[in-house]
Design an enzyme around this catalytic site. Structure first.
Site, PDB file in Angstrom:
ATOM      1  N   ILE A   1       0.871  -1.180   0.000  1.00 22.71           N
ATOM      2  CA  ILE A   1       0.000   0.000   0.000  1.00 22.71           C
ATOM      3  C   ILE A   1       0.905   1.226   0.000  1.00 22.71           C
ATOM      4  O   ILE A   1       1.263   1.749   1.048  1.00 22.71           O
ATOM      5  CB  ILE A   1      -0.960   0.001   1.210  1.00 22.71           C
ATOM      6  CG1 ILE A   1      -1.851  -1.251   1.185  1.00 22.71           C
ATOM      7  CG2 ILE A   1      -1.841   1.250   1.186  1.00 22.71           C
ATOM      8  CD1 ILE A   1      -2.816  -1.367   2.347  1.00 22.71           C
ATOM      9  N   HIS A   2       1.307   1.647  -1.184  1.00 21.41           N
ATOM     10  CA  HIS A   2       2.167   2.824  -1.324  1.00 21.41           C
ATOM     11  C   HIS A   2       1.298   4.061  -1.555  1.00 21.41           C
ATOM     12  O   HIS A   2       0.081   4.008  -1.410  1.00 21.41           O
ATOM     13  CB  HIS A   2       3.207   2.615  -2.431  1.00 21.41           C
ATOM     14  CG  HIS A   2       2.605   2.387  -3.785  1.00 21.41           C
ATOM     15  ND1 HIS A   2       2.351   3.416  -4.654  1.00 21.41           N
ATOM     16  CD2 HIS A   2       2.181   1.254  -4.408  1.00 21.41           C
ATOM     17  CE1 HIS A   2       1.804   2.921  -5.767  1.00 21.41           C
ATOM     18  NE2 HIS A   2       1.688   1.610  -5.633  1.00 21.41           N
ATOM     19  N   ALA A   3       1.896   5.172  -1.925  1.00 21.23           N
ATOM     20  CA  ALA A   3       1.208   6.471  -1.965  1.00 21.23           C
ATOM     21  C   ALA A   3      -0.072   6.490  -2.798  1.00 21.23           C
ATOM     22  O   ALA A   3      -1.114   6.954  -2.333  1.00 21.23           O
ATOM     23  CB  ALA A   3       2.166   7.550  -2.453  1.00 21.23           C
TER      24      ALA A   3
END
Length: 87
Positions: A14-16
């Protein structure tokens, strides 16, 4: 209260970008929504909170919602997770 477990399959976790989409989805609902990972719970409506968890590929997370629209919120979040290839 409603909750659902997710296994993160996205290579980047779950990145930006997906975190932003999850926060935007959660923010549409009045319910209190939390993301639990490794014993730490954060407000899913807070981008800083979500990013601070550092959720990576292979992680197991639980999303919980409490309020009048909790079931609808979880359904929308599940749709976002699936659509973005997160879980």
């Amino acid at each position: 209260m409603a909750s659902k477990d997710f296994h993160i399959v996205a290579e980047t976790g779950i990145h930006a970008r997906p975190a932003t989409l999850l926060v935007q989805t959660a923010s549409k609902f009045a319910s209190d929504i939390t993301l639990d990972y490794k014993g730490k719970a954060v407000n899913l409506k807070s981008i800083m909170g979500v990013m601070s968890l550092g959720v990576g590929q292979g992680a197991d997370v639980t999303i919980s919602a409490e309020g009048a629209d909790a079931d609808d919120a979880l359904a929308a979040i599940e749709e976002t997770m699936t659509k973005e290839g997160l879980a």
